[in-house]
Design a protein around this motif. Sequence first.
Motif, PDB file in Angstrom:
ATOM      1  N   HIS A 297       0.820  -1.203   0.000  1.00  0.00           N
ATOM      2  CA  HIS A 297       0.000   0.000   0.000  1.00  0.00           C
ATOM      3  C   HIS A 297       0.859   1.260   0.000  1.00  0.00           C
ATOM      4  N   TRP A 318      -8.611   3.446  -5.705  1.00  0.00           N
ATOM      5  CA  TRP A 318      -7.552   2.663  -5.075  1.00  0.00           C
ATOM      6  C   TRP A 318      -7.634   1.159  -5.345  1.00  0.00           C
ATOM      7  N   VAL A 322      -4.266  -0.512  -6.908  1.00  0.00           N
ATOM      8  CA  VAL A 322      -3.374  -1.423  -6.196  1.00  0.00           C
ATOM      9  C   VAL A 322      -3.367  -2.805  -6.837  1.00  0.00           C
ATOM     10  N   THR A 335      -2.573  -7.265  -1.881  1.00  0.00           N
ATOM     11  CA  THR A 335      -3.303  -6.005  -2.039  1.00  0.00           C
ATOM     12  C   THR A 335      -4.110  -5.653  -0.804  1.00  0.00           C
ATOM     13  N   ILE A 343      -6.512   2.535   1.884  1.00  0.00           N
ATOM     14  CA  ILE A 343      -5.058   2.433   1.883  1.00  0.00           C
ATOM     15  C   ILE A 343      -4.564   2.243   3.317  1.00  0.00           C
TER      16      ILE A 343
END
Length: 430
Positions: A297, A318, A322, A335, A343
């Motif tokens: 992250h 996000w 990711v 992830t 995050i």
Amino acid sequence: MIRTDQFLISITCFAAFFPWVTLGFLNFGSDIQLYSTLICTLVLPLVFISRLAIRTGFTFTLDKTFYGVLLFIFGCVFSILMILVKDGVSFDSLRGIFPYLTAILWIVFVSLVSRDYKKYILNTIPFAFFIWFIVGLIQLVYNRDFLVSYLNRTVITSDRGVISLGSEPAYFAMACLCFTIIFFMQKKKVLTFLSFFSLIFLTRSSAVIFPLLLSMALYWGIPFIRTSTKSNLRFLSVLFIFLIILLFMLFLLFSYDLGFFSGMDSSSRIAKLFSMFATLDFSGLIMDGSFNIRLTHYAGSLYYFFRDLGMPHGTLMWPEAVTKFSLNSRIFWDTGLNQTTRINSGLGTILFEGGWFGVTIFLGLYLILTANEFSSLKKILILIILFIFFMSVFSIKIPFLYVTIMLYCTNKMGDIAVNTKDVSSLKISS
């Protein structure tokens, strides 16, 4: 007898230390609950009105920290606007801006009250700590599920520390770290020891312990390099004794089962991590799920920040970002989307979501912390330490972080007042 304003402000700061506790209503599915921020929202207008009623009510605007507070608020406000522009107005985007609203409310609140009400705030903090400590101790020696029904999400495993009133051991460790800082400033040795003991032995959180050890080495170690040989020898002697005691404690903790400390043996996660550092074998570190989520992250958010030249991304992008970042990677493989779509890095969050406005948030915090620091070396060390902790576990949505920061600032102002023989000293006393 305690006045109404003193009581309300004390209760608000007390509630700030329990952000993960849920009472079953106003639960929007996130780890951080609304209750403490809701109390802050209700009390803040009353505090503002009471400040208007006295001549010196807004003297905090004359402090050096005021400019850092303004920059911090500026970054939060424009990060909120960027999220709404990128994501539109929806339930998910509103959840995304909640941490920034929380940050604004708390930084304003503590700025208004930390100077004149610090005595009453400090009186509540030992009670908050003992609640955390007792719950954590009961979980360790009796039942790991004690009071977890009051938490929205929990991470409880046999190879990690207890969570007390946080969702996972790292959150308990964050609270213990803030308690330790506050008690250390007050020179309350017993409480400092107990909170530090809880941080090491109850939470066993590598996400906080390793950054803490690194920060302690930097903050207290580097300044001695520039002093006399006699001071260096004195420092090295103290450091050697400290390391011997620390290694002995870790040896007891991670190599043996202490009986009443169930599960504290060499099979624990943090014991394995210490073993990796001791043997310089980091192959297993990359495969540790908790560590890799934070690593992925942080690296992913930084990658998109630099790739897109600091442009804001909002909150909804996000998961896709990711996933693409970790695709076919041997290092950044976890992830964390099976646990959260947010995050897992405080610094990564503000940089990815707000772009350059996230930088102003971080810079604002730095200016607040260093406003009353005259040593250039100490300012650099504070920047590094702030970077280390926000890279890993701390984030802007944690209310007690602001209480701790402002108490630290009033303590620094007190040091200055004492050094200049100012009778209006603000130093925190025990």
